[in-house]
Design a protein around this motif. Sequence first.
Motif, PDB file in Angstrom:
ATOM      1  N   HIS A   1      53.621  57.811  23.533  1.00  0.00           N
ATOM      2  CA  HIS A   1      54.428  56.660  23.718  1.00  0.00           C
ATOM      3  C   HIS A   1      53.913  55.693  22.442  1.00  0.00           C
ATOM      4  CE1 HIS A   1      54.945  52.189  25.269  1.00  0.00           C
ATOM      5  NE2 HIS A   1      56.071  52.734  24.705  1.00  0.00           N
ATOM      6  N   ILE A   2      52.510  55.678  22.205  1.00  0.00           N
ATOM      7  CA  ILE A   2      51.954  54.550  21.494  1.00  0.00           C
ATOM      8  C   ILE A   2      52.561  55.080  19.912  1.00  0.00           C
ATOM      9  CG2 ILE A   2      49.858  53.955  20.292  1.00  0.00           C
ATOM     10  CD1 ILE A   2      48.704  53.825  23.215  1.00  0.00           C
TER      11      ILE A   2
ATOM     12  N   ARG B   1      55.295  50.897  33.875  1.00  0.00           N
ATOM     13  CA  ARG B   1      55.908  50.486  32.775  1.00  0.00           C
ATOM     14  C   ARG B   1      54.824  50.584  31.608  1.00  0.00           C
ATOM     15  NH1 ARG B   1      58.602  45.467  35.257  1.00  0.00           N
ATOM     16  NH2 ARG B   1      56.426  45.672  35.994  1.00  0.00           N
ATOM     17  N   ASP B   2      54.764  51.086  30.698  1.00  0.00           N
ATOM     18  CA  ASP B   2      53.543  51.297  29.440  1.00  0.00           C
ATOM     19  C   ASP B   2      54.267  50.411  28.428  1.00  0.00           C
ATOM     20  OD1 ASP B   2      51.223  51.864  28.349  1.00  0.00           O
ATOM     21  OD2 ASP B   2      52.394  53.232  27.353  1.00  0.00           O
ATOM     22  N   GLU B   3      53.395  49.397  28.060  1.00  0.00           N
ATOM     23  CA  GLU B   3      53.860  48.525  26.921  1.00  0.00           C
ATOM     24  C   GLU B   3      52.938  48.864  25.413  1.00  0.00           C
ATOM     25  OE1 GLU B   3      51.582  45.202  29.190  1.00  0.00           O
ATOM     26  OE2 GLU B   3      52.579  47.076  29.806  1.00  0.00           O
ATOM     27  N   TRP B   4      53.546  48.710  24.318  1.00  0.00           N
ATOM     28  CA  TRP B   4      52.931  49.055  23.192  1.00  0.00           C
ATOM     29  C   TRP B   4      53.608  47.782  22.338  1.00  0.00           C
ATOM     30  CZ3 TRP B   4      48.216  50.461  21.772  1.00  0.00           C
ATOM     31  CH2 TRP B   4      47.899  50.009  20.350  1.00  0.00           C
ATOM     32  N   PRO B   5      52.687  46.997  21.635  1.00  0.00           N
ATOM     33  CA  PRO B   5      51.393  46.917  21.685  1.00  0.00           C
ATOM     34  C   PRO B   5      51.036  46.423  23.227  1.00  0.00           C
ATOM     35  CG  PRO B   5      52.137  45.527  19.890  1.00  0.00           C
ATOM     36  CD  PRO B   5      53.262  46.163  20.633  1.00  0.00           C
TER      37      PRO B   5
ATOM     38  N   GLN C   1      58.082  52.247  27.704  1.00  0.00           N
ATOM     39  CA  GLN C   1      58.240  53.407  28.110  1.00  0.00           C
ATOM     40  C   GLN C   1      57.586  53.502  29.648  1.00  0.00           C
ATOM     41  OE1 GLN C   1      58.118  56.465  25.423  1.00  0.00           O
ATOM     42  NE2 GLN C   1      57.517  57.892  26.754  1.00  0.00           N
ATOM     43  N   TYR C   2      58.444  54.322  30.319  1.00  0.00           N
ATOM     44  CA  TYR C   2      57.881  54.535  31.729  1.00  0.00           C
ATOM     45  C   TYR C   2      57.054  55.882  31.716  1.00  0.00           C
ATOM     46  CZ  TYR C   2      61.678  51.624  33.736  1.00  0.00           C
ATOM     47  OH  TYR C   2      62.578  50.976  33.870  1.00  0.00           O
TER      48      TYR C   2
END
Length: 123
Positions: free
Chosen positions: A34-35, A73-77, A91-92
Amino acid sequence: MLDLDLDLGTSDTRTGQVVTLEFPVERYPKTAAHIQKAIAKGESAVCTIDRGGAEENRDDSLRGIPTKKGFDRDEWPMAMCEEGGTGADIQYIVPADNRGAGSWVGNALEEYPDGTQVEFVFQ
């Protein structure tokens, strides 16, 4: 003894010292993917640590993104980055991967003060 398999290095840039953090792709493959995808889409590979802004950034980045059973729920940054918040790539991700990665990053960066710039690299 906790072995984080850290490869922290530093390099001088025009803006000062940047800490290099080699993210453990094999341990947290979904989060790493994801990152890397978010960075390829234009998000910054550099995170400026801002722990005090994490809660607000998380609220801003996840606003309007529904929860999904069995996923984080992953966040980047990341929320702990000054660059995080509104507009972050979401992204999940399965919880074990996401939470393990978050814990690993938190432990790896705990000695660095807010304002430290960290470049995430992947191998």
